[in-house]
Design an enzyme around this catalytic site. Structure first.
Site, mmCIF file in Angstrom:
data_model
loop_
_atom_site.group_PDB
_atom_site.id
_atom_site.type_symbol
_atom_site.label_atom_id
_atom_site.label_comp_id
_atom_site.label_asym_id
_atom_site.label_seq_id
_atom_site.Cartn_x
_atom_site.Cartn_y
_atom_site.Cartn_z
ATOM 1 N N HIS A 273 68.159 -30.052 -55.899
ATOM 2 C CA HIS A 273 67.492 -28.761 -55.760
ATOM 3 C C HIS A 273 67.416 -28.396 -54.281
ATOM 4 O O HIS A 273 67.020 -29.211 -53.453
ATOM 5 C CB HIS A 273 66.088 -28.821 -56.360
ATOM 6 C CG HIS A 273 65.583 -27.496 -56.839
ATOM 7 N ND1 HIS A 273 65.374 -26.434 -55.981
ATOM 8 C CD2 HIS A 273 65.265 -27.049 -58.072
ATOM 9 C CE1 HIS A 273 64.931 -25.391 -56.677
ATOM 10 N NE2 HIS A 273 64.866 -25.737 -57.948
ATOM 11 N N HIS B 290 88.625 -15.401 -66.507
ATOM 12 C CA HIS B 290 89.489 -14.313 -66.933
ATOM 13 C C HIS B 290 89.318 -14.020 -68.423
ATOM 14 O O HIS B 290 89.220 -12.862 -68.840
ATOM 15 C CB HIS B 290 90.948 -14.664 -66.637
ATOM 16 C CG HIS B 290 91.933 -13.607 -67.029
ATOM 17 N ND1 HIS B 290 92.499 -13.549 -68.294
ATOM 18 C CD2 HIS B 290 92.436 -12.554 -66.341
ATOM 19 C CE1 HIS B 290 93.320 -12.519 -68.348
ATOM 20 N NE2 HIS B 290 93.314 -11.895 -67.190
ATOM 21 N N HIS C 268 82.103 -24.686 -61.488
ATOM 22 C CA HIS C 268 81.331 -23.488 -61.819
ATOM 23 C C HIS C 268 82.230 -22.257 -61.750
ATOM 24 O O HIS C 268 82.784 -21.931 -60.699
ATOM 25 C CB HIS C 268 80.186 -23.354 -60.814
ATOM 26 C CG HIS C 268 79.280 -22.206 -61.071
ATOM 27 N ND1 HIS C 268 78.137 -22.322 -61.822
ATOM 28 C CD2 HIS C 268 79.341 -20.907 -60.682
ATOM 29 C CE1 HIS C 268 77.532 -21.149 -61.876
ATOM 30 N NE2 HIS C 268 78.248 -20.277 -61.201
ATOM 31 N N CYS D 271 73.113 -20.435 -64.441
ATOM 32 C CA CYS D 271 74.313 -21.020 -65.020
ATOM 33 C C CYS D 271 74.267 -22.534 -65.101
ATOM 34 O O CYS D 271 75.134 -23.147 -65.728
ATOM 35 C CB CYS D 271 75.546 -20.588 -64.224
ATOM 36 S SG CYS D 271 75.778 -18.794 -64.136
ATOM 37 N N HIS E 6 89.993 -34.567 -64.728
ATOM 38 C CA HIS E 6 89.704 -33.175 -65.071
ATOM 39 C C HIS E 6 88.392 -32.761 -64.424
ATOM 40 O O HIS E 6 87.420 -33.525 -64.429
ATOM 41 C CB HIS E 6 89.609 -32.996 -66.593
ATOM 42 C CG HIS E 6 90.727 -33.652 -67.344
ATOM 43 N ND1 HIS E 6 92.028 -33.203 -67.290
ATOM 44 C CD2 HIS E 6 90.740 -34.740 -68.156
ATOM 45 C CE1 HIS E 6 92.796 -33.981 -68.041
ATOM 46 N NE2 HIS E 6 92.036 -34.919 -68.572
#
Length: 431
Positions: free
Chosen positions: A234, A353, A324, A155, A320
């Protein structure tokens, strides 16, 4: 067809003055909408799942935080519902071609102006590559166009692509870099009985986004955002982090992506390490001093705990935040670690949703939620945060150059009036 698609123009420049970005998203089609009823119909009629696995997925789906309007890939609706290469190609083409076509048309940037193409897809890496398919589909790219393909990034690929593009532009003044992020699950749907792998069937859905990043000063009048910073960390040296989300054989010949029980803990631990590097780069001095004072007090009282009290207040740096939205448990973990209230995590919960986990494009759909709500104003600062397999974390910091409103092709356009909604179990929502 059958997927929701996104495209954006984001600005990028190695040093001030930095040019701007612009946002375009195509609304989703309805023919591949995946409600729980449709999911059960096609899933059960495929006769590829045991009763125990079907019950488990039904249970996970109902508490996942996904609604009734997410979208499945085209192959899911085929009679045989078997993973086929042709289905993956169709799924990838639908996302990347439509996104790029919309982006180039609305920004009036011809392919010959683009110096590099970055394509990202974690689970599908065909030959020729996805970036080569774009060059072949949209004729006119210069002969020396640089192409890059990212796979296995999970992702985080959307934010990683922006970071890569920023580094490319440092050596290419006055240039454009096209990034396209998608996920093709046509070869990755899991039909075995490993429950860690069955979870991915329940939460991952289709989604694509495309963006143009530029350091051409003449493009500033059409851009919406200025790219301020990127940060990648990482954490794969830790075995638990490395194995927390991994593609593997289930032991009986089935291949799937296992989301282990360590994933939520790893996300929290990695997030703490990530923000310890990010905080000095983005937080105002006043918040850093307040944070240092809280840490000193805890040390004196010998009350140090890994809680939100020991995490700086990042809402002091950003209006804002697109966190994730890979799953309800991950959103809860980030909220707990960072001390965010429900107002801050609202876009992540609503994006999950409405669209499900769209992998690399999820932060783009969150950004469009802010715009659909009319919350983005000139000068607002925005933080995108995404996690990826490996295990990695990546942040992108943007500044709005102008007020952003919902466009005619925003994927939230026909449903934003219903959001935010109260997210609960699917069967509870139906009542």
């Amino acid at each position: 067809m059958g997927r929701h698609r996104g495209s954006r123009l984001l600005p990028l420049h190695p040093s001030p003055p930095r040019p701007p970005p612009r946002l375009f998203l195509l609304p989703p089609d309805s023919e591949h909408r995946l409600s729980l009823e449709v999911c059960e119909y096609f899933g059960l009629h495929s006769r590829l799942f045991s009763d125990e696995s079907a019950d488990f997925m039904r249970h996970i789906y109902r508490k996942s935080g996904l609604g009734e309007e997410t979208y499945a890939p085209p192959y899911f609706f085929q009679p045989d519902q078997r993973a086929r290469f042709e289905y993956a190609i169709v799924e990838a083409n639908q996302g990347i071609f439509s996104s790029v076509e919309s982006l180039l048309a609305k920004t009036s940037v011809p392919p010959e102006r683009i110096s590099a193409v970055v394509a990202a897809c974690s689970m599908f890496s065909p030959a020729p590559s996805l970036s080569s398919r774009l060059v072949n589909r949209f004729r006119g790219f210069p002969a020396d166009v640089k192409t890059f393909n990212l796979s296995g990034m999970g992702c985080s690929a959307g934010t990683v692509s922006i970071d890569l593009a920023s580094r490319l532009l440092r050596t290419m003044p006055g240039s454009y870099v096209l990034i396209v992020v998608t996920e093709a699950t046509g070869l990755s749907w899991y039909y075995g009985d490993n429950r860690h792998m069955l979870v991915t069937n329940c939460i991952f859905r289709v989604g694509s986004a495309a963006a143009l990043l530029t350091n051409d000063p003449t493009a500033r009048h059409v851009a919406k955002f200025e790219l301020k910073k990127t940060l990648r960390t990482h954490h794969g040296a830790d075995d638990a982090a490395y194995n927390s989300a991994i593609q593997a054989d289930d032991g009986v010949g089935g291949i799937g992506v296992a989301l282990t029980k360590d994933l939520v803990r790893v996300a929290g631990t990695s997030l703490r390490a990530h923000i310890s590097t990010l905080a000095p780069r983005v937080l105002p001095i006043s918040e850093l001093l307040r944070y240092a004072w809280r840490v000193a007090q805890s040390a004196v009282r010998l009350e140090w705990k890994a809680s939100a009290a020991q995490v700086p207040d990042f809402t002091a740096a950003f209006e804002h935040i697109c966190i994730h939205s890979g799953g309800k448990a991950i959103i809860d973990a980030v909220s707990r670690v960072m001390g965010f209230d429900e107002r801050v995590v609202e876009p992540a919960r609503m994006c999950l949703h409405r669209f499900g986990n769209t992998s690399s494009s999820l932060v783009f759909y969150e950004l469009s939620y802010f715009e659909a709500k009319g919350r983005v104003r000139a000068g607002d600062r925005l933080w995108m945060l995404a996690f990826g397999t490996g295990f990695k974390a990546c942040s992108v910091v943007l500044c709005a150059l102008r007020d952003a409103n919902m466009g005619s092709d925003c994927p939230w356009k026909k449903c934003i009036h219903r959001y935010p909604v109260k997210v609960g179990r699917i069967d509870a929502i139906r009542k």
